[in-house]
Structure formats: C-alpha cells, structure tokens
Write an enzyme that holds these catalytic residues in place. Structure first.
Site: not given
Length: 261
Positions: A16, A18, A85, A167, A202
């Site tokens: 799914s 990217l 990814c 992150y 996305t």
C-alpha cells in the site's frame, strides 16, 4: 543502472501507499518486484497485478527478513534495487501534562525503543541484508555498480513537529545512515540514498477528515495539494536509474517546511 527484467527489486511496505506506488513504478520499467509486507491479502493482490511475488515479512524480525530475501532471490534472482518503505512508529511528547495527577509525565523509553526498532533499526536491517547479497554478485555495468538501496526518511527528519520526538529523531537517524553506509559500500559499487517525503495522499493520510486534508494541502507552497504516491515512486525509479546519485537525502515536499504544530 539500466532497469529491466535483469534487475530484480525488493520493495518493503509494497502492499500500500508509497511502497505500492514504488513497486508499480518499477514494474512499469520491466523490473521483477518482490513485495515485503505483513498485509498478506493486499500484498498478494498487488504482486499479482504487477507480475511480482509477495513475501510475508515482518521488518522487526531478523529471521522473517532473512526468509523473505531467500524467497525473493529464489524466484527472481539477486535483487539489484531495494526500496525500504515499511515502518512502525509511535507518537508522544517528551513530557506531557497529566490533568488527573496535575503533574508532568514522560513518554516511556519503551515507546521510544519501539519507534527506533520500527524505523531506524529496520532500515539498517533491510539495507545491510540487501547489500550483502549485492556485494557477492557480479557488477552490472562499466562503473562496477552492483546495486542501489533507497531508504524512506521524512521531512520530519529535518523539521519534526511537537509530538514527533520519536518519529522525527528516528527518521533523522535514517538520513544519518545514508552517507556512512554509502562510503562503507563505495568500493563494492553499491549506492545508498534516502527520500524525505512531505505530506502524501497515502491511504492512512486519506483517512483524516476532509477539513484536515484541505488545511494540510493549503500549507504546501506549490503545488497546493498533497503529494501523489506515484511521484514518490517516480523519484525512487530515477534514483535507481541514475548511477551518479549516491549518498544523498532527497526532500520531496512541494517546498513545505513544517511548523512546530
């Protein structure tokens, strides 16, 4: 590197978003793509649609990744392009105020460790495993190139927002892997780069309310919209194709610079 059926590829997170867009872009060049993902139904569907193969791989698990590489290589041969990814992460401020206790509390180290495993450690795991296979293969061209590895960072690596301490710092670590790894592998002919996507459309992002999506799109200088996954895939293909691209962190963001909030 000339892309075609003799340059097999691996794309993690290819079921799914990217990753899927990247797998489709590579397949459009004739590349045989192996998709690493834990979403079996979606992964099988995408693999079938592009004439590739699906490998059920958990990027957090060493044995699972080893098995995935073995399956992909048995089907297509040694991968010459790897685009990583897939990731897992978490949110949380360094300190947040608890209204019940009226005191500050910190994000537990265990949460940070999970993010580091899902972003930074997994990037090293996939890149180093792929590099090992590439290193023991014959060069592809007169430059002595044996392969290309592209990692996925984020604009948060450079301008992470409040609540993105896990992150942002781990994505910065992904960028930090690129140059020393490219130098480690320079005599072998393996290139390493990263892409820092901005706000992309996305499936996960598109689950947000339309009002939020409109606000995010308006914050992008130009073009005033969310990035399209196939634009990420296009850049991943160009990085793999252009042998002179090495040791670089590429922003792909419509010139956005994230505000603190």
């Amino acid at each position: 590197m000339k892309l075609g059926s003799d340059t097999p590829a691996i794309v993690t997170g290819g079921a799914s978003g990217l990753g899927r867009a990247t797998a489709e872009a590579l397949a459009a060049k004739g590349v045989k793509v192996a998709i690493f993902d834990i979403q079996e139904d979606k992964g099988e569907e995408v693999a079938k649609s592009i004439g590739g193969i699906f490998c059920n791989v958990n990027i957090l698990d060493e044995d699972s990744c080893e098995a995935g590489f073995e399956k992909a290589r048995a089907a297509h041969g040694q991968e010459r392009v790897t685009v990583h990814c897939a990731m897992t992460s978490g949110r949380g401020k360094t300190l947040s105020f608890d209204k019940e206790t009226m005191k500050y509390k910190r994000t537990p180290t265990e949460m940070y460790d999970r993010g580091a495993q899902g972003i930074l450690v997994s990037s090293y795991r996939i890149a180093s495993m792929s590099a090992l296979g590439m290193a023991n293969s014959e060069p592809l061209n007169d430059d002595g190139e044996r392969g290309c590895i592209t990692l996925t960072a984020s604009v948060a690596a450079q301008d992470a927002q409040i609540g993105q301490v896990i992150y942002g710092s781990c994505k910065a670590g992904v960028n930090g892997l690129v140059l020393p790894m490219a130098r480690d592998l320079m005599d072998i002919g393996i290139r390493v780069n990263s892409i820092m996507p901005g706000i992309f459309a996305t499936p996960l992002m598109l689950g947000a309310p339309q009002k939020v999506l409109d606000s995010l799109a308006a914050s992008v200088p130009f073009p005033k919209r969310l990035g399209k996954p196939d634009e990420f895939g296009s850049l991943a293909v160009e990085i793999a194709s252009n042998t002179y691209l090495n040791g670089h962190n590429f922003r792909l963001d419509g010139a956005i610079r994230m505000a603190p909030r």
